[in-house]
Enzyme design. Structure first.
Site, PDB file in Angstrom:
ATOM      1  CB  THR A 181     114.078  55.539 -10.190  1.00 45.45           C
ATOM      2  OG1 THR A 181     112.657  55.500 -10.135  1.00 45.45           O
ATOM      3  CG2 THR A 181     114.576  54.854 -11.453  1.00 45.45           C
ATOM      4  CG  HIS A 197     107.258  63.125 -11.263  1.00 47.94           C
ATOM      5  ND1 HIS A 197     107.793  62.033 -10.601  1.00 47.94           N
ATOM      6  CD2 HIS A 197     106.602  62.609 -12.331  1.00 47.94           C
ATOM      7  CE1 HIS A 197     107.457  60.916 -11.241  1.00 47.94           C
ATOM      8  NE2 HIS A 197     106.754  61.232 -12.288  1.00 47.94           N
ATOM      9  CE1 TYR A 226     102.517  67.854  -1.778  1.00 49.10           C
ATOM     10  CE2 TYR A 226     104.751  67.670  -2.629  1.00 49.10           C
ATOM     11  CZ  TYR A 226     103.467  67.171  -2.509  1.00 49.10           C
ATOM     12  OH  TYR A 226     103.145  65.971  -3.103  1.00 49.10           O
ATOM     13  CG  LEU A 244     121.763  51.412  -1.951  1.00 48.93           C
ATOM     14  CD1 LEU A 244     123.274  51.637  -2.012  1.00 48.93           C
ATOM     15  CD2 LEU A 244     121.141  52.274  -0.861  1.00 48.93           C
TER      16      LEU A 244
END
Ligand code: APR
Length: 237
Positions: free
Chosen positions: A172, A105, A52, A198
């Site tokens: 997503t 999230h 992270y 996409l």
């Protein structure tokens, strides 16, 4: 018109942030069960913090794109009638000007102290166990919702889906729950649903309309179209 927009990693792809499951995605180079669970953090905190820290450092090298900016314009036009929910932990929506973003999230640029439960804006690293600015404990972790943990603000999201007229999903893959179930929830309320993505996603066939293309093209075109159709312009005052 009340609108709920859900975004995923695809909305930030053209800013240079890798998605998770596309070719070259984050989960190709890392096992999510090794870097993104509370168990993996307990087993090897350095490995998780390093993962992270690297993503947080990358944030400083990227900028919002046309899709983020168009959604900020939509917020200006619709005001409280828009709820922007993101699965992304980056801050590109806010840097594009969106003020009310629900990070279901979590957020990469926030450190969460598991000793005092304090949350602190954070752009540096956590690997070196910096003390919590609130209580001094060396118990800071990324404020990111890991697999097996409960996403944030689910009640607020469900209330908005319950009342909205239009649900739009952008960038997503529709494989991670509970976000992947939002379209079904909206459909059960008779809400119109639109996907801008996409590629074909796992949920594409659930949407009334599903458009293919890069977010930086699809989102501005959809926003301009909606504002023209609703006569919505920037909310004054
Ligand atoms: N424009 C629009 N869509 C795009 C673009 C783009 N430029 N680039 C990729 N996409 C689409 C892909 O086709 C794919 O369907 O974005 C989607 C990205 O899917 P994932 O990588 O699975 O990301 P996401 O759906 O956000 O992941 C959900 O999974 O790993 C967890 O917590 C993490 O929030 C994340 C969640």
């Amino acid at each position: 018109m009340r609108v709920v927009v859900l975004t995923g990693a695809g909305v930030s792809a053209e800013s240079g942030l890798a998605t998770f499951r596309d070719a070259g995605g984050l989960w190709e180079g890392h096992d999510p069960m090794v870097v993104a669970t509370p168990e993996s953090f307990a087993a090897d905190p350095d490995l998780v913090q390093r993962f992270y820290d690297a993503r947080r450092a990358e944030l400083a090298r990227v900028e919002p794109n046309a899709a983020h900016r168009a959604l900020a314009r939509l917020e200006d036009a619709l005001g409280d009638d828009l709820l922007l929910v993101t699965q992304n932990v980056d801050d590109l929506h806010e840097r594009a000007g969106s003020r009310r973003v629900v990070h279901m999230h979590g957020r990469l640029r926030v450190a969460w102290c598991t000793a005092c439960d304090g949350r602190h804006d954070w752009t540096g690293t956590l690997l070196d166990l910096p003390p919590c600015p609130g209580c001094g404990a060396e118990r800071l972790r990324p404020d990111v919702v890991w697999f097996g943990e409960i996403p944030y603000e689910m009640e607020r999201i469900e209330d908005a889906l319950w009342d909205c007229d239009l649900f739009v999903s952008i960038g997503t893959s529709g494989v991670v729950y509970p976000a992947a179930a939002f379209v079904q929830y909206a459909l059960s309320r008779g809400v119109t649903t639109l996907e801008l993505n996409l590629d074909v996603s796992d949920a594409s066939t659930d949407f009334h309309v599903s458009r293919r293309g890069p977010a930086s093209e699809l989102v501005p075109a959809w926003v301009e179209g909606l504002m023209a159709a609703t006569g919505a312009g920037p909310v004054s005052g």
